[in-house]
Design an enzyme around this catalytic site. Structure first.
Site, short mmCIF file in Angstrom:
data_model
loop_
_atom_site.label_atom_id
_atom_site.label_comp_id
_atom_site.label_asym_id
_atom_site.label_seq_id
_atom_site.Cartn_x
_atom_site.Cartn_y
_atom_site.Cartn_z
N ILE A 92 17.10 59.50 3.71
CA ILE A 92 18.20 60.62 4.54
C ILE A 92 18.88 61.25 3.24
CG2 ILE A 92 19.85 60.51 5.69
CD1 ILE A 92 19.27 58.27 7.13
N ASN A 107 11.12 68.26 10.01
CA ASN A 107 10.50 66.83 10.34
C ASN A 107 9.91 66.22 12.23
OD1 ASN A 107 11.39 64.14 9.85
ND2 ASN A 107 12.88 64.24 11.35
N HIS A 109 10.05 63.04 15.10
CA HIS A 109 10.38 62.62 14.99
C HIS A 109 10.11 61.31 16.18
CE1 HIS A 109 14.07 59.39 15.80
NE2 HIS A 109 13.74 59.92 16.89
C1 GRF Z 1 5.63 59.16 12.17
O1 GRF Z 1 5.42 57.95 13.58
C2 GRF Z 1 6.60 60.09 12.63
O2 GRF Z 1 7.23 60.17 13.89
C3 GRF Z 1 7.72 59.19 11.46
O3 GRF Z 1 7.43 58.06 10.26
C4 GRF Z 1 5.83 57.68 11.61
C5 GRF Z 1 5.37 58.90 10.04
O4 GRF Z 1 3.89 57.93 9.76
N1 GRF Z 1 8.80 60.04 11.35
P1 GRF Z 1 2.99 57.96 8.86
O5 GRF Z 1 3.71 57.16 7.49
O6 GRF Z 1 2.64 59.12 8.28
O7 GRF Z 1 1.62 57.46 9.21
#
Ligand code: GRF
Length: 189
Positions: A92, A107, A109
Site C-alpha cells: 500500500i 488498480n 480489485h
Molecule cells: C487479481 O485478482 C487482482 O484483482 C488482485 O490481485 C490479483 C492478481 O493476480 N489485485 P495475479 O498475481 O496477476 O495472478
C-alpha cells in the site's frame, strides 16, 4: 507519443501474463519482492524489470512506507513512466506517488467496489454470502480501494465455491477486462 506503462506485481503475475499475450506495450515491470510475476513472466518476455525489495513485511515489522513509496516514485519517473498499473501489487503506497502520478495509477480489485475493500476481498465476499461479486478497475488514490471506478464486471458465486475457485473465475474475467481497460485509458490503438 505513446504513453509509457509500468506494471507493478508481487505475486503470480497471471494478469501481467494476459497483458503480454494481448500485446499490451509494457515498458517496465516493477516488483516489491521476488515473485513469479517478475522472475518468470516478465523475464521470459524479456521486459525491462526492476526489483525493489521492501525492508520488511507484515504487522509488527517497522517499514518506512512513505520512504519506500517515494523511492518507487523516483524509479518510475527516472524510467519516464506515464501510467502506473498495479496488477496484484501488495504494497500500500503512502506518499508523493499520488501527487506525482495523480490520476495515472490504475488498480484492479477482485470485488465490486465499494463492497469488500482490502486484502481479503474474495474471502470476505464468500463469507458474507453474496450471490454475485466481481472485479473493479479503478484509479488508485491515497485512500485504499476508493478511487474513481473505470470498469466493473460481475461474476456469480456458485454453490460449493471456495476462495480459490471463486478467485480464479474472477481472474478469468480480469485477464480480459484489465488489458482492454488499460488500452483505452492509455490511449493505445
Ligand atoms: C487479481 O485478482 C487482482 O484483482 C488482485 O490481485 C490479483 C492478481 O493476480 N489485485 P495475479 O498475481 O496477476 O495472478
Amino acid at each position: 507519443m505513446r504513453k509509457k506503462i509500468a506494471v507493478l506485481v508481487s505475486g503470480k503475475g497471471s494478469l501481467l501474463e494476459a497483458m503480454i499475450k494481448g500485446d499490451l506495450p509494457i515498458d517496465l515491470v516493477l516488483a516489491d519482492r521476488p515473485c513469479r510475476g517478475v522472475d518468470e513472466i516478465a523475464a521470459n518476455a524479456k521486459l525491462p524489470t526492476l526489483l525493489s525489495p521492501r525492508s520488511a513485511f507484515g504487522k509488527g515489522h517497522a517499514f518506512n512506507r512513505v520512504g519506500y513509496t517515494n523511492e518507487i516514485t523516483r524509479l518510475l519517473l527516472e524510467a519516464g513512466i506515464d501510467v502506473v498499473v498495479m496488477a496484484g501489487f501488495m504494497t500500500i503506497f503512502s506518499g508523493e506517488i499520488f501527487t506525482r502520478y495523480s490520476g495515472h495509477i490504475l488498480n484492479i480489485h477482485p470485488a465490486l467496489l465499494p463492497a469488500f475493500k482490502g486484502e481479503h476481498a474474495v474471502r470476505d465476499a464468500l463469507a458474507f454470502g453474496v450471490k454475485v461479486t466481481g472485479t473493479t478497475v479503478h484509479v488508485a488514490t491515497s485512500e485504499l480501494d476508493n478511487g474513481p471506478i473505470i470498469a466493473q464486471q460481475a461474476v456469480p458465486v456458485l454453490d460449493g465455491d471456495t476462495e480459490e475457485t471463486l478467485h480464479e473465475r474472477i481472474k478469468e474475467v480480469e485477464r480480459v477486462l484489465y488489458p482492454a481497460t488499460i488500452r483505452t485509458f492509455a490511449g493505445i490503438d
